[in-house]
Design an enzyme around this catalytic site. Sequence first.
Site, PDB file in Angstrom:
ATOM      1  N   ASP A  34     -23.140  23.968  -0.859  1.00 20.99           N
ATOM      2  CA  ASP A  34     -24.484  23.450  -1.087  1.00 20.99           C
ATOM      3  C   ASP A  34     -25.494  24.130  -0.164  1.00 20.99           C
ATOM      4  OD1 ASP A  34     -26.472  21.787  -2.180  1.00 20.99           O
ATOM      5  OD2 ASP A  34     -25.948  20.087  -0.922  1.00 20.99           O
ATOM      6  N   GLY A 126     -13.572  21.019   0.145  1.00 22.78           N
ATOM      7  CA  GLY A 126     -13.992  21.333   1.512  1.00 22.78           C
ATOM      8  C   GLY A 126     -14.097  20.066   2.337  1.00 22.78           C
TER       9      GLY A 126
END
Length: 178
Positions: A34, A126
């Site tokens: 992101d 993640g």
Amino acid sequence: MTQITLVEGDITEQQVDVVVNAANTSLLGGGGVDGAIHRKGGPDILAACRELRAGHYGKGLSVGRAVATTAGRLPARWVVHTVGPVYLAEEYEERAGLLASCYRESLRVSVELGARSVAFPAISAGVYGWPLEDAARIALTAVAEAAAPTVEEARFVLFGDAAYETYLRVERELAQRN
């Protein structure tokens, strides 16, 4: 039929129609994939996300859903933001369904955009703690089973050799079962 490919690399450098962002519910940037997409794509992505938050997505984007914005300075046409679930073993079935939904919804939005190529990260694998091998199995199965008539290539862009090798091994295992 959508061709699934695996590459080791940086998702922000993929020349595709759609880059999928493993976003958080706020849509306003974060860490990992992101953060990398927002940094490389520049302020246009954040501005588009703020517009979404000012409108229909005032409370943010729900887990398992997807929405598109501009790709800013990325070498893609659009970013499709999706929010993966945090891994919790005691809620595995529900959360695995939400993770699969991230891929299906991202493809649905990509088809609506007329995209022919889509690059995916390893969503939730993640900081959200999803075990990589299981995340790979869910991702590859969801994309293989999704109806995406205009999408010619679904590319999994994996960060690091370990992630690439895991996806490659899971892809081979799934192919042997079919």
